[in-house]
Design an enzyme around this catalytic site. Structure first.
Site, short mmCIF file in Angstrom:
data_model
loop_
_atom_site.label_atom_id
_atom_site.label_comp_id
_atom_site.label_asym_id
_atom_site.label_seq_id
_atom_site.Cartn_x
_atom_site.Cartn_y
_atom_site.Cartn_z
N ASP A 11 0.75 -1.24 0.02
CA ASP A 11 0.19 -0.09 -0.16
C ASP A 11 0.82 1.16 0.03
O ASP A 11 1.75 1.30 0.90
CB ASP A 11 -0.93 0.14 1.26
CG ASP A 11 -1.99 -0.87 1.05
OD1 ASP A 11 -2.92 -0.80 0.45
OD2 ASP A 11 -1.71 -2.25 1.71
N GLU A 130 -13.75 -3.88 -0.89
CA GLU A 130 -13.39 -3.58 0.58
C GLU A 130 -14.64 -3.58 1.46
O GLU A 130 -15.71 -3.25 1.13
CB GLU A 130 -13.01 -1.98 0.65
CG GLU A 130 -11.75 -1.98 0.02
CD GLU A 130 -11.44 -0.27 -0.01
OE1 GLU A 130 -12.21 0.49 0.35
OE2 GLU A 130 -10.32 0.18 -0.50
#
Length: 256
Positions: A11, A130
């Site tokens: 990330d 998500e």
């Protein structure tokens, strides 16, 4: 014997590799390029780069990072975060990405999934999900790093996305992400049962037993971040545990 890919997840925020808990409270880990090369040399089957603030700022800043990685890394690279159009996909592919993961823009305009799949092939089009649990056995799809509700049921959404041409699902459990408490096995099981395309489980890997627990779902890959970034477990060790769990794993590593 079920084959399992081990994917290193990176990330990114600006120039830094970062890591959070529940996709929040981000801590800087270091230089993404150095970590990407290390994970590749350790035997990662794929690399996953996510621009963690791209949707917030409506842009993806990963092209330079991807170009550097693609010059040195010979495993598939998936890029996600802020990919909103065919032009964005084109930029990522020309930078060296093999696949793009789209979440926020796909929720806003599902037809984008079909457009990408038609132009670049379904194998390139990854749906980023998500997921947050909203009731027992029920999850809602979120966007913007788990901040924004969509009202979309995760299982219904992945079914629709596959009908629209998506070739792979990147399934992140926001509840488990960064907690080291194990994958959300019921979530992964429901999604694997709902679609016929490969599913990557992300969020929660903490200990060797987690691999055996997730393997039974039929998942195609697991994405690992925290365990690698903080040197809690090397890729070779993760793969050893996967073999012990009865999984077929790619064991060779690249020549130095």
């Amino acid at each position: 014997m079920k084959h399992l890919r081990i994917i290193a997840r990176l990330d990114i925020k600006g120039p830094n590799l970062i890591k959070g808990i529940h996709l929040e409270g981000l801590r800087v880990v270091g230089d993404p390029h150095e970590h990407a090369l290390r994970y590749y040399r350790q035997g990662a089957d794929e690399l996953l780069f996510i621009d963690s603030v791209a949707s917030l700022y409506q842009r993806n800043n990963l092209s330079d990072i991807i170009k550097r990685a693609a010059d040195r890394v010979y495993v598939p690279i998936t890029v996600g975060g802020g990919v909103r159009s065919l032009d964005d996909v084109s930029t990522m592919m020309h930078s060296g990405a093999d696949k793009v993961a789209i979440n926020t823009a796909a929720i806003a305009r599902p037809q984008l999934l079909t457009e990408v799949a038609r132009r670049y092939g379904s194998q390139c089009m990854v749906l980023g999900v998500e997921a947050k649990r909203i009731a027992p056995g029920k999850w809602e799809a979120y966007t913007d790093n788990g901040r924004e509700r969509t009202g979309r049921d995760v299982v219904e959404w992945v079914r629709e996305a596959v009908e629209r041409g998506v070739g792979e699902i990147l399934l992140t459990s926001v509840d488990q992400e960064g907690t080291r408490k194990g994958f959300d096995v019921p979530l992964v099981q429901q999604v694997c049962d709902a679609v016929s395309v490969p599913v990557t489980a992300s969020g929660g890997f903490g200990k060797p037993e987690d691999i055996a627990a997730i393997a039974a779902t039929g998942v195609s890959a697991i994405a690992v971040a925290d365990a690698l970034h903080w040197n809690r477990m090397a890729l070779a060790e993760i793969k050893q545990h996967a073999v012990a769990a009865g999984l077929d794993i790619r064991t060779e590593v690249p020549s130095p």
